[in-house]
Scaffold this motif. Structure first.
Motif, PDB file in Angstrom:
ATOM      1  N   SER A 185     -11.228 -10.146 121.563  1.00 31.92           N
ATOM      2  CA  SER A 185     -12.647  -9.894 121.285  1.00 31.92           C
ATOM      3  C   SER A 185     -12.824  -9.238 119.916  1.00 31.92           C
ATOM      4  N   ASN A 186     -13.867  -9.649 119.210  1.00 36.57           N
ATOM      5  CA  ASN A 186     -14.172  -9.105 117.891  1.00 36.57           C
ATOM      6  C   ASN A 186     -15.297  -8.084 118.048  1.00 36.57           C
ATOM      7  N   ILE A 187     -14.935  -6.812 118.096  1.00 33.39           N
ATOM      8  CA  ILE A 187     -15.907  -5.746 118.305  1.00 33.39           C
ATOM      9  C   ILE A 187     -16.046  -4.959 117.009  1.00 33.39           C
ATOM     10  N   ASN A 188     -17.286  -4.831 116.551  1.00 30.96           N
ATOM     11  CA  ASN A 188     -17.537  -4.156 115.288  1.00 30.96           C
ATOM     12  C   ASN A 188     -18.204  -2.807 115.514  1.00 30.96           C
ATOM     13  N   VAL A 189     -18.039  -1.932 114.537  1.00 29.04           N
ATOM     14  CA  VAL A 189     -18.640  -0.599 114.611  1.00 29.04           C
ATOM     15  C   VAL A 189     -20.148  -0.721 114.799  1.00 29.04           C
ATOM     16  N   GLY A 190     -20.684   0.040 115.734  1.00 30.50           N
ATOM     17  CA  GLY A 190     -22.120   0.069 115.953  1.00 30.50           C
ATOM     18  C   GLY A 190     -22.631  -0.930 116.972  1.00 30.50           C
ATOM     19  N   GLU A 191     -21.779  -1.851 117.429  1.00 29.19           N
ATOM     20  CA  GLU A 191     -22.208  -2.816 118.440  1.00 29.19           C
ATOM     21  C   GLU A 191     -22.196  -2.180 119.822  1.00 29.19           C
ATOM     22  N   SER A 192     -22.982  -2.756 120.710  1.00 30.52           N
ATOM     23  CA  SER A 192     -23.032  -2.237 122.083  1.00 30.52           C
ATOM     24  C   SER A 192     -23.004  -3.386 123.076  1.00 30.52           C
ATOM     25  N   LYS A 193     -22.674  -3.055 124.306  1.00 28.38           N
ATOM     26  CA  LYS A 193     -22.574  -4.046 125.373  1.00 28.38           C
ATOM     27  C   LYS A 193     -23.126  -3.444 126.653  1.00 28.38           C
ATOM     28  N   THR A 194     -24.050  -4.140 127.302  1.00 29.20           N
ATOM     29  CA  THR A 194     -24.601  -3.674 128.574  1.00 29.20           C
ATOM     30  C   THR A 194     -23.805  -4.277 129.722  1.00 29.20           C
ATOM     31  N   LEU A 195     -23.319  -3.434 130.607  1.00 31.45           N
ATOM     32  CA  LEU A 195     -22.581  -3.926 131.769  1.00 31.45           C
ATOM     33  C   LEU A 195     -23.530  -4.384 132.866  1.00 31.45           C
ATOM     34  N   ILE A 196     -24.529  -3.547 133.202  1.00 28.84           N
ATOM     35  CA  ILE A 196     -25.470  -3.861 134.276  1.00 28.84           C
ATOM     36  C   ILE A 196     -26.893  -3.662 133.768  1.00 28.84           C
ATOM     37  N   LYS A 197     -27.727  -4.668 133.953  1.00 31.03           N
ATOM     38  CA  LYS A 197     -29.124  -4.586 133.555  1.00 31.03           C
ATOM     39  C   LYS A 197     -30.016  -4.816 134.771  1.00 31.03           C
ATOM     40  N   SER A 198     -31.020  -3.965 134.932  1.00 32.80           N
ATOM     41  CA  SER A 198     -32.027  -4.144 135.968  1.00 32.80           C
ATOM     42  C   SER A 198     -33.216  -4.873 135.354  1.00 32.80           C
ATOM     43  N   GLU A 199     -33.390  -6.115 135.747  1.00 34.56           N
ATOM     44  CA  GLU A 199     -34.414  -6.940 135.110  1.00 34.56           C
ATOM     45  C   GLU A 199     -35.829  -6.518 135.490  1.00 34.56           C
ATOM     46  N   ASN A 200     -35.999  -5.942 136.684  1.00 33.31           N
ATOM     47  CA  ASN A 200     -37.344  -5.534 137.103  1.00 33.31           C
ATOM     48  C   ASN A 200     -37.597  -4.050 136.832  1.00 33.31           C
ATOM     49  N   ASN A 201     -36.772  -3.454 135.958  1.00 34.92           N
ATOM     50  CA  ASN A 201     -36.931  -2.063 135.524  1.00 34.92           C
ATOM     51  C   ASN A 201     -36.809  -1.049 136.663  1.00 34.92           C
ATOM     52  N   THR A 202     -36.134  -1.436 137.735  1.00 34.17           N
ATOM     53  CA  THR A 202     -35.871  -0.507 138.834  1.00 34.17           C
ATOM     54  C   THR A 202     -34.720   0.412 138.469  1.00 34.17           C
ATOM     55  N   ASP A 203     -34.852   1.700 138.776  1.00 34.70           N
ATOM     56  CA  ASP A 203     -33.773   2.650 138.552  1.00 34.70           C
ATOM     57  C   ASP A 203     -32.747   2.481 139.660  1.00 34.70           C
ATOM     58  N   LEU A 204     -31.627   1.863 139.339  1.00 33.26           N
ATOM     59  CA  LEU A 204     -30.608   1.574 140.345  1.00 33.26           C
ATOM     60  C   LEU A 204     -29.772   2.797 140.716  1.00 33.26           C
ATOM     61  N   GLY A 205     -29.974   3.901 140.007  1.00 33.40           N
ATOM     62  CA  GLY A 205     -29.285   5.132 140.375  1.00 33.40           C
ATOM     63  C   GLY A 205     -27.986   5.377 139.649  1.00 33.40           C
ATOM     64  N   LEU A 206     -27.603   4.498 138.739  1.00 32.73           N
ATOM     65  CA  LEU A 206     -26.372   4.709 137.973  1.00 32.73           C
ATOM     66  C   LEU A 206     -26.595   5.757 136.891  1.00 32.73           C
ATOM     67  N   THR A 207     -25.643   6.654 136.736  1.00 28.68           N
ATOM     68  CA  THR A 207     -25.660   7.623 135.645  1.00 28.68           C
ATOM     69  C   THR A 207     -24.297   7.604 134.970  1.00 28.68           C
ATOM     70  N   LYS A 208     -24.158   8.365 133.888  1.00 30.82           N
ATOM     71  CA  LYS A 208     -22.869   8.411 133.199  1.00 30.82           C
ATOM     72  C   LYS A 208     -21.773   8.968 134.106  1.00 30.82           C
ATOM     73  N   ASP A 209     -22.166   9.769 135.104  1.00 29.25           N
ATOM     74  CA  ASP A 209     -21.172  10.320 136.028  1.00 29.25           C
ATOM     75  C   ASP A 209     -20.600   9.256 136.953  1.00 29.25           C
ATOM     76  N   ASN A 210     -21.281   8.098 137.061  1.00 28.64           N
ATOM     77  CA  ASN A 210     -20.771   7.017 137.893  1.00 28.64           C
ATOM     78  C   ASN A 210     -19.626   6.263 137.220  1.00 28.64           C
ATOM     79  N   VAL A 211     -19.500   6.434 135.895  1.00 32.89           N
ATOM     80  CA  VAL A 211     -18.476   5.697 135.151  1.00 32.89           C
ATOM     81  C   VAL A 211     -17.244   6.574 134.990  1.00 32.89           C
TER      82      VAL A 211
END
Length: 217
Positions: A185-211
């Motif tokens: 993979s070609n990853i450059n400085v400043g790029e980001s990647k979303t693992l999980i997205k909630s399309e209907n803007n629902t708070d699924l309850g994930l926080t940084k402590d879950n990772v």
């Protein structure tokens, strides 16, 4: 392989156990449910369901079902085809469902499916959803203790898993414990990647402590 059937059980027992059974669906249509192993009173364990082939059409999938016993160490592999409704790693109405796994990979179409590590009336630990080199959407993801992301293709700003109809706090007690970027993979400085997205803007309850995992590219 090919053709159409109603429902499929790899193994079924009323008072005994259903274990170490395998169901393979490839390029066929199942109008009912696919279940690796089913038992009314006994346990259902170490059963496997494999769904592959672009022409497979399946409605509901259960790795293992025990109505009054335990459902554990069952696996559902979906690497192709289309699943319409519910997918359960383990299902138990009166016992525990633990150490079950659902693995999504390849060209699996689960856009209209709901993924469950175990059902709401059961209790369980060690139930895992593994996303392996796959990226797309599903309606909801619930009752998983862990989510593992493996062989992630790096496309900046493109989410790996999009949840279209999730409910509040569906993933509150879920831990992301594996983050593995595909080799080369070609990853450059400043790029980001979303693992999980909630399309209907629902708070699924994930926080940084879950990772709990860190990774090096």
């Amino acid at each position: 392989s090919g053709g159409s059937v109603g429902s499929v059980h790899g193994g079924s027992s009323y008072s005994g156990t259903a274990h170490h059974n395998t169901v393979n669906i490839s390029d066929g249509a199942v109008s009912g449910s696919v279940c690796g192993g089913y038992s009314e009173i006994g346990s259902a364990y170490h059963n496997t369901v494999n769904i592959s082939g672009d022409n497979s059409r399946v409605t509901r999938v259960y790795g293992g079902v025990s109505i009054r016993g335990q459902a554990h160490h069952n696996t559902v592999n979906i690497s192709g085809g289309t699943v319409k409704y519910d997918v359960y790693g383990g299902y138990s109405d009166g016992g525990n469902a633990y150490d079950n796994e659902i693995i999504i990979s390849g060209s699996a179409d689960i856009e209209n499916a709901k993924l469950y590590g175990y059902n709401d009336s059961a209790s369980g630990i060690g139930n895992t959803l593994t996303i392996d080199g796959w990226s797309d959407s599903t309606e909801s993801v619930q009752n998983f203790n862990d989510i593992a992301f493996k062989n992630i293709a790096w496309n900046e700003d493109e989410p790996v898993l999009t949840i279209t109809k999730g409910n509040t706090d569906d993933l509150k007690n879920t831990t992301i414990d594996t983050i593995n970027i595909a080799g080369g993979s070609n990853i450059n400085v400043g790029e980001s990647k979303t693992l999980i997205k909630s399309e209907n803007n629902t708070d699924l309850g994930l926080t940084k402590d879950n990772v709990t995992d860190t990774f090096t590219a």
